[in-house]
Design an enzyme around this catalytic site. Structure first.
Site, PDB file in Angstrom:
ATOM      1  N   TYR A  39       0.852  -1.194   0.000  1.00  0.00           N
ATOM      2  CA  TYR A  39       0.000   0.000   0.000  1.00  0.00           C
ATOM      3  C   TYR A  39       0.887   1.244   0.000  1.00  0.00           C
ATOM      4  O   TYR A  39       0.713   2.163  -0.799  1.00  0.00           O
ATOM      5  CB  TYR A  39      -0.919  -0.017   1.228  1.00  0.00           C
ATOM      6  N   LYS A 120     -25.846   2.850  19.874  1.00  0.00           N
ATOM      7  CA  LYS A 120     -25.916   4.315  19.780  1.00  0.00           C
ATOM      8  C   LYS A 120     -24.522   4.854  20.078  1.00  0.00           C
ATOM      9  O   LYS A 120     -24.057   4.822  21.218  1.00  0.00           O
ATOM     10  CB  LYS A 120     -26.937   4.866  20.765  1.00  0.00           C
TER      11      LYS A 120
HETATM   12  S1  IVH Z   1     -30.435   7.547  13.998  1.00  0.00           S
HETATM   13  C1  IVH Z   1     -34.006   9.606  12.620  1.00  0.00           C
HETATM   14  N1  IVH Z   1     -28.591   5.849  14.747  1.00  0.00           N
HETATM   15  O1  IVH Z   1     -27.982   9.985  18.294  1.00  0.00           O
HETATM   16  C2  IVH Z   1     -32.784   8.927  13.085  1.00  0.00           C
HETATM   17  N2  IVH Z   1     -28.507   8.039  15.630  1.00  0.00           N
HETATM   18  O2  IVH Z   1     -30.501  11.345  19.372  1.00  0.00           O
HETATM   19  C3  IVH Z   1     -31.793   9.843  13.661  1.00  0.00           C
HETATM   20  N3  IVH Z   1     -26.606   8.445  17.120  1.00  0.00           N
HETATM   21  O3  IVH Z   1     -27.948  12.948  16.485  1.00  0.00           O
HETATM   22  C4  IVH Z   1     -30.594   9.277  14.217  1.00  0.00           C
HETATM   23  N4  IVH Z   1     -25.737   6.433  16.972  1.00  0.00           N
HETATM   24  O4  IVH Z   1     -25.819  11.626  16.462  1.00  0.00           O
HETATM   25  C5  IVH Z   1     -29.064   7.097  14.863  1.00  0.00           C
HETATM   26  N5  IVH Z   1     -27.017   4.248  15.293  1.00  0.00           N
HETATM   27  C6  IVH Z   1     -27.485   5.487  15.400  1.00  0.00           C
HETATM   28  C7  IVH Z   1     -26.842   6.448  16.211  1.00  0.00           C
HETATM   29  C8  IVH Z   1     -27.399   7.724  16.303  1.00  0.00           C
HETATM   30  C9  IVH Z   1     -25.612   7.642  17.511  1.00  0.00           C
HETATM   31  C10 IVH Z   1     -26.799   9.840  17.550  1.00  0.00           C
HETATM   32  C11 IVH Z   1     -26.926  10.789  16.399  1.00  0.00           C
HETATM   33  C12 IVH Z   1     -28.176  11.587  16.624  1.00  0.00           C
HETATM   34  C13 IVH Z   1     -28.537  11.235  18.022  1.00  0.00           C
HETATM   35  C14 IVH Z   1     -30.049  11.154  18.099  1.00  0.00           C
END
Ligand code: IVH
Length: 692
Positions: A39, A120
């Site tokens: 690489y 999350k």
């Molecule tokens: S979905 C409509 N998926 O959590 C869906 N959010 O409270 C919107 N976040 O601002 C978000 N991991 O920064 C989603 N697997 C995940 C996530 C995630 C972290 C954070 C994201 C968002 C906040 C929402």
């Protein structure tokens, strides 16, 4: 310019393509095909060629991850679809309730219900925009409508593809425009190493990996970002016009094939039971994961069902964040005092013997209200368990009553406001705050101080330089008696204040003068109307366009706006009914404040379809009805089923129906699908990228 030998150009193209491919194989797919040494050899060859032939420069070349030149500030740009947030659930019962709500709303269609659940990530949300498979722009979440442009910084993140990998097996083509959303984060070990370095060189330490990631991403000098080993997981999409996929899990898999890292602990298309057990596993695994997570995000998998479920004001009904239980500690309450909020509500606050919880030292905890204190029987001097979840203010979860010595004393709400001395009443506030004790003196200095802090915030009137201390002084010295007075402050008045020189007084007055023009949504938010947060303020500004129109709107007109319920509608109408509030607004306008009645670039007024009603007859090639609806709404318009006098445009697809005749009869503009698509593509932001 000398012409470059085509074989050189071809070699550069080949090296870039190969390096991009190996990058994806290494970072996203975890199956490298070549050694690091190989690489490096290719990389060095490319560097040498690019140095020799600067004409071949490409911002998306694999060599460009080292960081471009520093900026003086970040630009803002609109998200083409808002980046919303999520509701939280804290236990299994709340997840079961979420599942019930979803099933009820879906009726028969709930039979096929599947969820996709992802960890999350505790990092920073970003949106990455690809045009024809090449990264053209990256935005932070910002306020959800507008974000900061952090493209140069994002380019330095090794696992983010600069150019998408063509996917030969699948039948999904790389779309013209693809917006992906995900979380930028720093691994725990990288965070520790970063802090060790900072400590060695005498720099302030980051409190946690998330702050470190945010600080690194929002660096004006991308070369500094390049030195921080940031990572990324994709978790969703913004604008993306593909019809063949109807599953969030499948979307993630497709994104993965194009080169985006997805979290390997994602549960795709599973029934609720698997979500429940998956959560327990994830919680057990949490301490051993290389990165911080704060829960699991549970999403209805079918995109069609997501759409059917729809949105609330600021969060989707089809997803929920199942948070992990908060971290707890035990300490003693030294004393309890009372804070007076912006609306006069008295909030008791416990002052604690400092204690370590989840990486920070805590010395205060909110006790919410009197009812809570009575229910938990919290007394001054008690040994208590406190908990801290994420960034929120810690709270007392329980008292160790066995540890009592008898010297603990019950807390009583003061009979008079600790700030102004007026009688405290137990407020009949309706809804949530029924139990509140309130100071109802409209002139209460504590309320005014909080109001000044609220209305000068960046998301409101954005007056930098009036911090907490100055707000206190302005009130104490009688210089500001209502928030309207902020706009008529004079240099001479400020000069008398503590630690305020001639120059800083002048500077502040100039800063205030410079902020007199502001968009309606920020003006509204600054007024501090009960229940009107940033999102609702923006919605109202969009709908009514001017302060006049809104202040004369009956509650019913406000209620009819999607996402706005009775509480908000009544509160807004009540606010504008009161003569003192109308006077306040007039005073602010008299002071020279100018409300810009359409929003800046993100403005739905500048969106191609804002305020327009669109009818579609027949089918559109390559676009489903539901997507057309989504795109029309994102462009500020509304899709309607029937052609009436107030229809603005009728889009005529294949095999049009009687609506076309009706449109002709009424003399309404008709448009072919191509014209319609190009109109949608003129959306703010996308346009900017195409030109820039
Ligand atoms: S979905 C409509 N998926 O959590 C869906 N959010 O409270 C919107 N976040 O601002 C978000 N991991 O920064 C989603 N697997 C995940 C996530 C995630 C972290 C954070 C994201 C968002 C906040 C929402």
């Amino acid at each position: 310019m000398t012409t470059i030998d085509p074989t050189i150009k071809a070699r550069v193209r080949e090296l870039r393509q190969e390096l991009h491919r190996h990058n994806v194989l290494y970072h996203a797919l975890d199956r490298p095909e070549i050694s690091d040494a190989e690489y490096d050899r290719m990389f060095q060859e490319l560097i040498a060629l690019e140095a020799r032939y600067p004409e071949l420069f490409d911002p998306n070349s694999p060599t460009q991850r080292v960081g471009a030149a520093p900026l003086s500030e970040f630009e803002s740009a609109p998200h083409s679809l808002p980046m919303v947030s999520l509701d939280n659930a804290f236990d299994e019962a709340e997840i079961l309730a979420f599942d019930r709500r979803v099933r009820e709303a879906l009726g028969k269609e709930a039979d096929a219900l599947r969820y996709t659940a992802e960890p999350k990530m505790d990092g920073v949300a970003v949106e990455l925009i690809y045009q024809n498979g090449r990264l053209t722009k990256a935005l932070t979440r910002g306020d959800g409508t507008m974000g900061e442009v952090v493209t140069a910084n994002v380019r330095t993140i090794g696992c983010i593809p600069l150019v998408l990998m063509q996917d030969h097996d699948a039948d999904v083509d790389i779309p013209q425009i693809l917006e992906v959303r995900g979380e930028v984060f720093l691994n725990k070990a990288d965070f520790e190493a970063l802090n060790r370095n900072r400590s060695a060189s005498g720099q302030p330490l980051f409190a946690n990996p998330r702050n470190a990631a945010a600080g690194s991403l929002r660096q004006l000098d991308p070369r500094i970002t390049a030195e921080r080993p940031l990572s990324f997981f994709v978790y969703g999409i913004g604008l993306w016009s593909d019809l063949s996929i109807d599953s969030h899990g499948d979307v993630l898999f497709q994104l993965h094939r194009w080169g985006f890292p997805i979290n390997p602990r994602t549960l795709a298309k599973v029934p609720l039971e698997d979500v429940l057990t998956g959560y327990r596993h994830l919680h057990d695994e949490r301490p051993r994961l290389p990165y911080d997570i704060d829960g699991m995000v549970v999403k209805v998998d079918s995109l069609r069902l997501q759409e059917k479920l729809g949105m609330k004001a600021r969060s989707p009904k089809w997803a929920i964040a199942w948070k992990f239980p908060a971290e707890t500690a035990t300490t003693r309450i030294r004393h309890i005092d009372v804070q007076v909020g912006r609306t006069g509500v008295l909030t008791p606050v416990a002052h604690l013997e400092p204690v370590h919880v989840g990486g920070v030292t805590v010395s205060r905890a909110t006790l919410h209200n009197m009812e809570e204190i009575e229910r938990k029987d919290i007394r001054i001097g008690d040994l208590v368990d406190i908990e801290r979840a994420g960034d929120v203010i810690p709270k007392v979860i329980g008292v160790r009553t066995q540890a009592r010595t008898g010297s603990e004393t019950p807390f009583e709400m003061p009979a008079v406001c600790p700030s102004c001395g007026s009688t405290v009443i137990r407020g009949e506030l309706g809804d949530r705050e029924e139990v509140a004790y309130r100071c109802i003196n409209a002139q209460c200095p504590a309320q005014l101080k909080e109001h000044i802090k609220h209305c000068t915030a960046k998301t409101a009137w954005d007056i930098e330089g009036i911090g907490d201390k100055l707000a206190d002084q302005l009130v104490e010295q009688g210089l500001v008696q209502s928030i309207a007075d902020i706009w008529t402050l004079q240099v001479e008045q400020l000069r008398k204040l503590e630690r305020m020189g001639d120059l800083s007084a002048r500077k502040l007055i100039d800063a205030i003068a410079a902020k007199k023009r502001m968009p309606l949504k920020r003006f509204l938010f600054g007024l501090g109307i009960r229940h009107i947060g940033e999102t609702v303020a923006a919605t109202l500004a969009d709908r009514f366009g001017s302060i006049d129109a809104l202040s004369n709107a009956p509650a019913d007109a406000i209620r009819s706006i999607p996402g706005i319920g009775d509480t908000i509608a009544d509160s807004v109408a009540a606010f504008f009914k009161r003569p003192e509030n109308r006077r306040l607004i007039q005073q602010i306008l008299d002071a020279g404040v100018e409300i810009v009645e359409q929003r800046p670039p993100s403005s739905s007024d500048r969106l191609p379809l804002s305020g327009k009603t669109v009818v579609i007859t027949g089918t559109l090639p390559g676009m489903s009805r539901s997507e057309a609806k989504q795109r029309i709404e994102a462009a500020g318009g509304r899709l309607s089923e029937t052609v009436t006098k107030s229809t603005h445009v009728v889009v005529v697809g294949e095999k049009p129906g009687s609506k076309l005749a009706q449109a002709k009869r009424l003399g309404i503009e008709v448009m072919d699908p191509e014209g319609f698509f190009s109109l949608l593509d003129r959306m703010a932001g996308i346009n900017d990228q195409a030109n820039g």
